[in-house]
Scaffold this active site. Structure first.
Site, PDB file in Angstrom:
ATOM      1  N   GLU A 268      24.224   9.934 -26.312  1.00  0.00           N
ATOM      2  CA  GLU A 268      24.960   8.654 -26.372  1.00  0.00           C
ATOM      3  C   GLU A 268      26.230   8.686 -27.159  1.00  0.00           C
ATOM      4  O   GLU A 268      27.374   8.886 -26.786  1.00  0.00           O
ATOM      5  CB  GLU A 268      23.866   7.443 -26.464  1.00  0.00           C
ATOM      6  CG  GLU A 268      24.299   6.088 -26.179  1.00  0.00           C
ATOM      7  CD  GLU A 268      23.348   5.235 -25.750  1.00  0.00           C
ATOM      8  OE1 GLU A 268      23.646   4.193 -25.478  1.00  0.00           O
ATOM      9  OE2 GLU A 268      22.019   5.606 -26.083  1.00  0.00           O
ATOM     10  N   GLU A 559      16.407   1.527 -34.224  1.00  0.00           N
ATOM     11  CA  GLU A 559      16.850   0.570 -33.153  1.00  0.00           C
ATOM     12  C   GLU A 559      15.724  -0.226 -32.561  1.00  0.00           C
ATOM     13  O   GLU A 559      16.378  -1.440 -32.116  1.00  0.00           O
ATOM     14  CB  GLU A 559      17.036   1.652 -31.927  1.00  0.00           C
ATOM     15  CG  GLU A 559      17.507   1.112 -30.680  1.00  0.00           C
ATOM     16  CD  GLU A 559      17.685   2.150 -29.217  1.00  0.00           C
ATOM     17  OE1 GLU A 559      18.510   1.776 -28.375  1.00  0.00           O
ATOM     18  OE2 GLU A 559      17.309   3.237 -29.541  1.00  0.00           O
TER      19      GLU A 559
END
Length: 682
Positions: A268, A559
């Protein structure tokens, strides 16, 4: 071939004669014609144009593969000795081919800060049950590794990176498709190894392809990030909170590599707008981010120009735009509340922190484009002055109160009403534009956007607040945003605060908020008389909570609240990073409420400050030190044995601060202080 237009070097006294001539060992041309002598005149420009054409030559590169996700492969057998020197004897050069298909944009001045190696760490070898050759940095970083390799010819060495161990063994499955590795084929000569054109997010390094580490020495890890000065620092009497603060700073370092990325390790690593806006106020305390965000604001603007003002989910977009080919990153359309609003929030927050009006001048077009896009969307869907949540939005991403919470450990959607969240950010972004217009002296624009904002606020209050003062978005996030964004009518603030207290109590004092609710939760509590509940959230050591991560050995911000389960097993691998800074936004509250240092929007850059610490005996002591644009501030407190609190305040030259210090009897000592160092025991 070189085209020399003008060359001259004169003495400082502007003598008629040059100080020295420049020796050249290649043909010199003047206005297209060959000359044998260097011509001198009194210009002050030196311009050299190196023409790249088919006369250039090339050869296979030892770097046979490379990208930021999968890493690099380097075959030392393809090295050409002295390849860039005139003495090179390589005989198999091939002519280059002209590229006629790539359309390059116009060259512009560089905005981004240089990326530098900021920290060097010597990792320690650890023993794993599988007898792997693994090294532990002790810190999750973004960067690369270096070492000396003296290996037999033909040996292919593989180096892999990972963020955490599983069952005390090397692990990398949460990187998804990213290989995140380095491969090196030896010629039998001793060599210094360092990746050239990639970076990794990692704490652990694993070597394979060799039986042992014979010939591999001097292993180091280099932390890379944009050349940002750390301006803020927080210390408390609680070492776990101090570690959490370091985790927040390290996640900022690791994700501020030219672009404010979401994570630095998996497939990502993009400039996600939601993460950027959530963390921006904290980032501006921790580091001098003016130049960094100015570049990101430009990234946003360039994408908006292609999308009629709408802001994509990430900037810059990393997928090539080939004619006639859809861009996969635009498949879900962008324009998502709390994400796209970075276009308005980041310039405004950075201006408040830095006092640099150029941030607003450079960002105003982007801010207006975004606010106007929402307004047109509203007009096309009934002109209600609400932003209807009828399409997909990330919303309160990864909150723990969504439809699958408690059933799916990898659930992503929160439970707060989408139209409420969209409309809240519609209001906030429009107010950011209005405030920016006022700061820039744009009276007409201020009137337009302030009128819109007033209409939006009125519509929100009619739609989402009862006559008795309750918020229809009845979640922790809904109530926190009601208070933090100034949405709740004044008469309703007390009831909404009590409702939020009750929601926390029902959850045993724990949060359920996600990416939009978490950054404002503690501030909403402390600003509205529920300071004790905010501290309870910070100091909670169970899941979900910030200190749970610290207890599990985290060195950066996770996260997810449940990224790793209490047994040490990762909770899932579809979307689970150990290095996301969004939840580190709690330190905006620590700077502003716990330690008490607040900027004044009408006097940005800390030329004036409001100092209003809100201590709690459970933390014992806290201090913030911030080197602002106006100078060095310090504000802190410490509980004494008799229950009194000693406050320390440092105010820089040519500034002033309104100071509000809580007293033991529950009242507040108020004063205005100018430059100096002060101590009060109350």
């Amino acid at each position: 071939t070189a085209l020399i237009k003008e060359i001259e070097i004169y003495r400082n006294d502007e003598s008629e004669y040059p100080l020295k001539r420049i020796g050249l060992n290649f043909p010199v041309f003047k206005d297209g014609g060959e000359v044998t002598e260097l011509l001198w005149d009194k210009g002050n420009t030196v311009e050299t144009v190196i023409v790249t054409d088919e006369s250039w030559q090339c050869a296979p590169n030892p770097l046979t593969f490379g990208n930021i996700y999968d890493g690099e492969r380097y075959d030392a057998n393809l090295e050409i000795e002295n390849w860039c020197a005139p003495s090179c004897t390589y005989a198999n050069w091939q002519p280059v081919k002209r590229n006629t298909t790539t359309n390059l944009g116009a060259i512009s001045a560089r905005l981004s800060l240089p990326v530098k190696a900021k920290h060097i760490i010597t990792p320690k070898q650890i023993t794993t049950p599988k007898n792997e050759l693994v090294f532990d940095l002790g810190q999750n970083i973004t960067g690369w590794f270096t070492f000396m390799a003296d290996l037999p010819a033909g040996v292919e060495l593989r180096v892999q990176t990972g963020e955490l161990l599983q069952d005390d063994c090397f692990y990398r499955d949460n990187l998804r498709t990213a290989l995140s590795e380095y491969r090196y084929i030896s010629t039998g000569k001793k060599a210094f190894i360092r990746p050239i054109a990639t970076f990794y997010g990692f704490r652990y390094i694993k070597f394979s392809g060799v039986a042992d580490l014979t010939g591999i020495t001097d292993i180091q890890a280099w932390a890379l990030y944009s050349d940002l000065e750390q301006t803020g620092e927080i210390t408390t009497a609680n070492e776990k909170v101090n570690r959490l603060y370091l985790n927040s700073v390290w996640s900022q370092r690791d994700n501020f590599l030219d672009v404010p990325t979401d994570c630095p390790q998996r497939d990502e690593r993009m400039g996600w707008t939601g993460d950027a806006q959530a963390f921006c106020p904290t980032a501006n305390y921790n580091m001098d981010c003016g130049a960094f965000y100015t570049k990101y604001i430009r990234d946003l603007l360039e994408e908006q120009k292609r999308l009629d003002g709408k802001v994509p989910d990430v900037a810059p977009l990393l997928i090539s735009r080939k004619p006639g080919e859809a861009n996969p990153m635009l498949a879900n359309g962008g324009g998502h509340c709390g994400w796209a609003d970075a276009a308005a929030i980041v310039p405004w927050e950075t201006y408040i922190a830095t006092g640099d009006i150029s941030v607003l001048k450079n960002g105003f077009e982007s801010m207006k484009l975004w606010a106007d896009w929402i307004y047109r969307y509203d007009e096309a869907h009934g002109a209600t002055r609400l932003w209807p949540g009828i399409e997909f939005h990330f919303a309160d991403w990864l909150a723990l109160d969504g439809p699958e919470s408690g059933f799916n450990p990898e659930s992503v959607l929160g439970g707060t009403d989408i139209t409420f969240l969209c409309s809240a950010y519609y209001y906030k972004s429009t107010m950011c534009v209005a405030n920016a217009a006022r700061a820039l002296g744009k009276t007409t624009e201020y009137d337009v956007y302030k009128k819109r904002a007033d209409e939006i606020l009125d519509a929100i209050r009619r739609e989402f607040y009862t006559a008795g003062g309750r918020c229809a978005a009845a979640t922790q996030t809904g109530n926190a945003i009601s208070l933090s964004f100034g949405l709740a009518p004044e008469f309703a603030r007390e009831k909404i605060t009590e409702t939020l207290r009750g929601l926390l109590a029902m959850n045993k004092g724990k949060l359920k908020t996600g990416f939009l609710g978490t950054p404002v939760l503690c501030r909403a509590l402390s600003d509205n008389g529920a300071n004790a509940e905010a501290y309870t959230l910070l100091l909670n050591e169970e899941n979900p909570g910030w200190l749970y991560e610290v207890n599990m050995g985290a060195t950066t911000i996770w996260e997810r609240w449940n990224s790793v389960n209490p047994d040490g097993k990762i909770s899932g691998i579809s979307m689970n990073s150990m290095n996301h800074y969004a939840y580190g936004a709690v330190f905006e509250w620590v700077y502003k409420n716990v330690c008490g240092l607040n900027p004044v929007p009408d006097v940005p850059g800390y030329k004036k400050a409001v100092i209003r610490p809100q201590p709690d005996v459970r933390l014992g002591a806290a201090k913030a030190r911030v080197n602002t644009a106006a100078g060095y501030y310090e504000t802190g407190w410490q509980y004494e044995d008799n229950g009194e609190v000693t406050y320390t305040v440092v105010i820089p030259f040519d500034t002033e601060a309104e100071v509000y210090l809580p007293k033991k009897d529950g009242t507040t000592e108020e004063m205005t202080l100018t430059a100096g160092t002060y101590t009060f025991t109350l």
